[in-house]
Design a protein around this motif. Sequence first.
Motif, PDB file in Angstrom:
ATOM      1  N   LEU A   1       0.824  -1.206   0.000  1.00 32.82           N
ATOM      2  CA  LEU A   1       0.000   0.000   0.000  1.00 32.82           C
ATOM      3  C   LEU A   1       0.861   1.260   0.000  1.00 32.82           C
ATOM      4  CD1 LEU A   1      -2.802   1.265   0.136  1.00 32.82           C
ATOM      5  CD2 LEU A   1      -2.695   1.070   2.629  1.00 32.82           C
ATOM      6  N   VAL A   2       1.927   1.244   0.791  1.00 33.99           N
ATOM      7  CA  VAL A   2       2.840   2.390   0.810  1.00 33.99           C
ATOM      8  C   VAL A   2       3.484   2.570  -0.565  1.00 33.99           C
ATOM      9  CG1 VAL A   2       4.962   3.291   1.825  1.00 33.99           C
ATOM     10  CG2 VAL A   2       3.245   2.207   3.285  1.00 33.99           C
ATOM     11  N   TRP A   3       3.926   1.482  -1.164  1.00 30.57           N
ATOM     12  CA  TRP A   3       4.508   1.559  -2.506  1.00 30.57           C
ATOM     13  C   TRP A   3       3.515   2.137  -3.502  1.00 30.57           C
ATOM     14  CZ3 TRP A   3       3.377  -0.171  -7.334  1.00 30.57           C
ATOM     15  CH2 TRP A   3       4.401  -0.160  -8.283  1.00 30.57           C
ATOM     16  N   LEU A   4       2.256   1.712  -3.408  1.00 31.55           N
ATOM     17  CA  LEU A   4       1.244   2.187  -4.348  1.00 31.55           C
ATOM     18  C   LEU A   4       0.989   3.682  -4.185  1.00 31.55           C
ATOM     19  CD1 LEU A   4      -0.749   1.183  -6.516  1.00 31.55           C
ATOM     20  CD2 LEU A   4      -2.431   0.860  -4.697  1.00 31.55           C
ATOM     21  N   VAL A   5       0.881   4.139  -2.934  1.00 30.27           N
ATOM     22  CA  VAL A   5       0.616   5.560  -2.692  1.00 30.27           C
ATOM     23  C   VAL A   5       1.788   6.410  -3.177  1.00 30.27           C
ATOM     24  CG1 VAL A   5       0.259   7.285  -0.893  1.00 30.27           C
ATOM     25  CG2 VAL A   5      -0.946   5.108  -0.774  1.00 30.27           C
ATOM     26  N   ILE A   6       3.016   5.970  -2.897  1.00 26.70           N
ATOM     27  CA  ILE A   6       4.194   6.756  -3.292  1.00 26.70           C
ATOM     28  C   ILE A   6       4.321   6.826  -4.807  1.00 26.70           C
ATOM     29  CG2 ILE A   6       6.710   6.790  -3.258  1.00 26.70           C
ATOM     30  CD1 ILE A   6       6.602   5.717  -0.420  1.00 26.70           C
ATOM     31  N   ASN A   7       4.152   5.702  -5.484  1.00 26.41           N
ATOM     32  CA  ASN A   7       4.366   5.678  -6.929  1.00 26.41           C
ATOM     33  C   ASN A   7       3.214   6.290  -7.703  1.00 26.41           C
ATOM     34  OD1 ASN A   7       6.957   3.923  -7.700  1.00 26.41           O
ATOM     35  ND2 ASN A   7       6.042   3.074  -5.842  1.00 26.41           N
ATOM     36  N   ALA A   8       2.061   6.454  -7.067  1.00 28.69           N
ATOM     37  CA  ALA A   8       0.956   7.149  -7.737  1.00 28.69           C
ATOM     38  C   ALA A   8       1.243   8.644  -7.878  1.00 28.69           C
ATOM     39  CB  ALA A   8      -0.347   6.926  -6.979  1.00 28.69           C
ATOM     40  N   THR A   9       2.255   9.134  -7.178  1.00 30.44           N
ATOM     41  CA  THR A   9       2.609  10.561  -7.271  1.00 30.44           C
ATOM     42  C   THR A   9       3.656  10.832  -8.351  1.00 30.44           C
ATOM     43  OG1 THR A   9       4.381  10.356  -5.618  1.00 30.44           O
ATOM     44  CG2 THR A   9       2.158  10.783  -4.805  1.00 30.44           C
ATOM     45  N   LYS A  10       4.084   9.817  -9.093  1.00 26.08           N
ATOM     46  CA  LYS A  10       5.162   9.975 -10.070  1.00 26.08           C
ATOM     47  C   LYS A  10       4.610   9.917 -11.493  1.00 26.08           C
ATOM     48  CE  LYS A  10       8.286   7.464  -6.947  1.00 26.08           C
ATOM     49  NZ  LYS A  10       9.192   6.297  -6.805  1.00 26.08           N
ATOM     50  N   LEU A  29      10.330   3.125  -3.156  1.00 22.76           N
ATOM     51  CA  LEU A  29       9.766   3.463  -1.852  1.00 22.76           C
ATOM     52  C   LEU A  29      10.082   4.896  -1.443  1.00 22.76           C
ATOM     53  CD1 LEU A  29      10.382   0.151   0.133  1.00 22.76           C
ATOM     54  CD2 LEU A  29       8.257   0.971  -0.874  1.00 22.76           C
ATOM     55  N   TRP A  30      10.341   5.765  -2.432  1.00 17.53           N
ATOM     56  CA  TRP A  30      10.536   7.174  -2.118  1.00 17.53           C
ATOM     57  C   TRP A  30      10.012   8.018  -3.270  1.00 17.53           C
ATOM     58  CZ3 TRP A  30      10.669   9.250   2.253  1.00 17.53           C
ATOM     59  CH2 TRP A  30      11.033  10.593   2.422  1.00 17.53           C
ATOM     60  N   PHE A  31       9.692   9.275  -2.953  1.00 15.01           N
ATOM     61  CA  PHE A  31       9.065  10.155  -3.920  1.00 15.01           C
ATOM     62  C   PHE A  31      10.085  10.640  -4.946  1.00 15.01           C
ATOM     63  CE2 PHE A  31       6.607  10.407  -0.012  1.00 15.01           C
ATOM     64  CZ  PHE A  31       5.313  10.262  -0.473  1.00 15.01           C
ATOM     65  N   ALA A  32       9.571  10.976  -6.120  1.00 11.58           N
ATOM     66  CA  ALA A  32      10.401  11.580  -7.166  1.00 11.58           C
ATOM     67  C   ALA A  32      10.456  13.097  -6.973  1.00 11.58           C
ATOM     68  CB  ALA A  32       9.833  11.221  -8.537  1.00 11.58           C
ATOM     69  N   ASP A  33      11.132  13.774  -7.890  1.00 12.15           N
ATOM     70  CA  ASP A  33      11.279  15.224  -7.757  1.00 12.15           C
ATOM     71  C   ASP A  33       9.946  15.953  -7.917  1.00 12.15           C
ATOM     72  OD1 ASP A  33      13.978  14.839  -7.405  1.00 12.15           O
ATOM     73  OD2 ASP A  33      14.442  15.071  -9.548  1.00 12.15           O
ATOM     74  N   ASP A  34       9.084  15.476  -8.793  1.00 12.60           N
ATOM     75  CA  ASP A  34       7.805  16.129  -9.057  1.00 12.60           C
ATOM     76  C   ASP A  34       6.677  15.343  -8.395  1.00 12.60           C
ATOM     77  OD1 ASP A  34       9.084  18.037 -10.604  1.00 12.60           O
ATOM     78  OD2 ASP A  34       8.886  16.815 -12.427  1.00 12.60           O
ATOM     79  N   PHE A  35       5.698  16.084  -7.858  1.00 13.77           N
ATOM     80  CA  PHE A  35       4.522  15.481  -7.234  1.00 13.77           C
ATOM     81  C   PHE A  35       3.361  15.593  -8.231  1.00 13.77           C
ATOM     82  CE2 PHE A  35       0.795  15.309  -4.499  1.00 13.77           C
ATOM     83  CZ  PHE A  35       1.116  14.276  -3.639  1.00 13.77           C
ATOM     84  N   ASP A  36       3.063  14.483  -8.919  1.00 12.82           N
ATOM     85  CA  ASP A  36       2.089  14.499 -10.015  1.00 12.82           C
ATOM     86  C   ASP A  36       0.826  13.706  -9.699  1.00 12.82           C
ATOM     87  OD1 ASP A  36       3.801  16.022 -11.567  1.00 12.82           O
ATOM     88  OD2 ASP A  36       4.784  14.273 -12.436  1.00 12.82           O
ATOM     89  N   LEU A  37       0.456  13.585  -8.428  1.00 14.90           N
ATOM     90  CA  LEU A  37      -0.700  12.756  -8.075  1.00 14.90           C
ATOM     91  C   LEU A  37      -1.978  13.288  -8.717  1.00 14.90           C
ATOM     92  CD1 LEU A  37      -2.033  10.469  -6.484  1.00 14.90           C
ATOM     93  CD2 LEU A  37      -2.172  12.016  -4.524  1.00 14.90           C
ATOM     94  N   TRP A  38      -2.225  14.590  -8.555  1.00 15.20           N
ATOM     95  CA  TRP A  38      -3.482  15.140  -9.070  1.00 15.20           C
ATOM     96  C   TRP A  38      -3.517  15.096 -10.601  1.00 15.20           C
ATOM     97  CZ3 TRP A  38      -5.713  14.624  -4.858  1.00 15.20           C
ATOM     98  CH2 TRP A  38      -5.138  15.051  -3.647  1.00 15.20           C
ATOM     99  N   ASP A  39      -2.396  15.326 -11.227  1.00  9.80           N
ATOM    100  CA  ASP A  39      -2.344  15.218 -12.687  1.00  9.80           C
ATOM    101  C   ASP A  39      -2.562  13.780 -13.141  1.00  9.80           C
ATOM    102  OD1 ASP A  39      -1.696  16.390 -15.373  1.00  9.80           O
ATOM    103  OD2 ASP A  39      -0.046  14.950 -15.229  1.00  9.80           O
ATOM    104  N   ASN A  40      -2.008  12.812 -12.396  1.00  3.13           N
ATOM    105  CA  ASN A  40      -2.211  11.404 -12.736  1.00  3.13           C
ATOM    106  C   ASN A  40      -3.677  11.003 -12.586  1.00  3.13           C
ATOM    107  OD1 ASN A  40       0.489  11.089 -13.282  1.00  3.13           O
ATOM    108  ND2 ASN A  40       0.997  10.208 -11.285  1.00  3.13           N
ATOM    109  N   ILE A  41      -4.325  11.493 -11.532  1.00 10.26           N
ATOM    110  CA  ILE A  41      -5.740  11.169 -11.338  1.00 10.26           C
ATOM    111  C   ILE A  41      -6.580  11.740 -12.482  1.00 10.26           C
ATOM    112  CG2 ILE A  41      -7.747  11.582  -9.867  1.00 10.26           C
ATOM    113  CD1 ILE A  41      -5.899  11.476  -7.464  1.00 10.26           C
TER     114      ILE A  41
END
Length: 321
Positions: free
Chosen positions: A64-73, A84-96
């Motif tokens: 679940l942690v992996w899924l939440v983190i990678n959904a922001t990339k 298991l760590w965030f990338a430079d850009d936070f693209d969660l809302w754009d991905n949704i």
Amino acid sequence: MTTSLTTTTAAETTGATEAAGTTTPRTAAPKRRKRLPHTPLHPRPSIPLTLVTGLVLVYTLLPLVWLVINATKDQNGLLDSFGLWFADDFDLWDNITRTLAYDDGVFVRWLLNTLLYVVAGAGGATVLAVLGGYALAKYEFPGRKAVFAVVLGAVAIPGTALAVPTFLMFSKMGLTDTPWAVIVPSLISPFGLYLMWVFAAEAVPTELLEAARIDGSGELRTFFRIALPLLMPGTVTVLLFSMVATWNNYFLPLIMIKDPDWYPLTLGLNAWNAQAQTAGGEAVFDLIVTGSLLTIVPIVVVFLLLQRFWQSGLAAGSVKE
């Protein structure tokens, strides 16, 4: 003279104070909390058991942690960064946004299909399990033991073993590639029927039903006004199990449905994953991860809202009065 009077007055005041029993309060020593003896109700802490529980917790939450983190990339961040760590850009809302709009909004269609299968299939399975379990628990009729044996046998048979015979039967009836091919098999829940049978036998006192009948209450009114409120914890438990089974159902829709317009979310996300392996197909791994996150949100919300009913339903009948 003055000194003598002052000494006398101080002595009299001291004597009066002692006579009245007034003394300087002393600070009470803090009492040590008495340690309870180790009993089955108060067991001794176990370090190995705590470590094992921690490992199970990590194993459960890590995906679940992996899924939440990678959904922001985005696509590049998903492939290039640490999982298991965030990338430079936070693209969660754009991905949704892109997930909901991709391919003319087909993800929303798959979500509505899944809701249809859950409401009709899991809801119908819960209704049938409640009615059947109550009837088997509170009514005597010929063949009751045979029905009990059939239900137990059905619980032991895996659903995948019945998939091919079900497909052949529905193919003869012309129901394949339609929503009925998923809804009708989902209505049968042997485990839910058995669970409601056991729950109704313990949760609904027979004396209460007999008292209602003596007062002139009909069978339907007795069920809806007296038995059904008592069966609510078990009903919610069966509903949750049926919902999760239908929501995550993959194999049955896979063999029954070919039209993408009737895909549930499980088949739809798999189709997105498979298109990256076809010639000229577009890889949308970031949308697949985001879609997977959106897929589990409704189930998590339902579990949190119905948690107290679910826990009481699982514990019912565990203590003999």
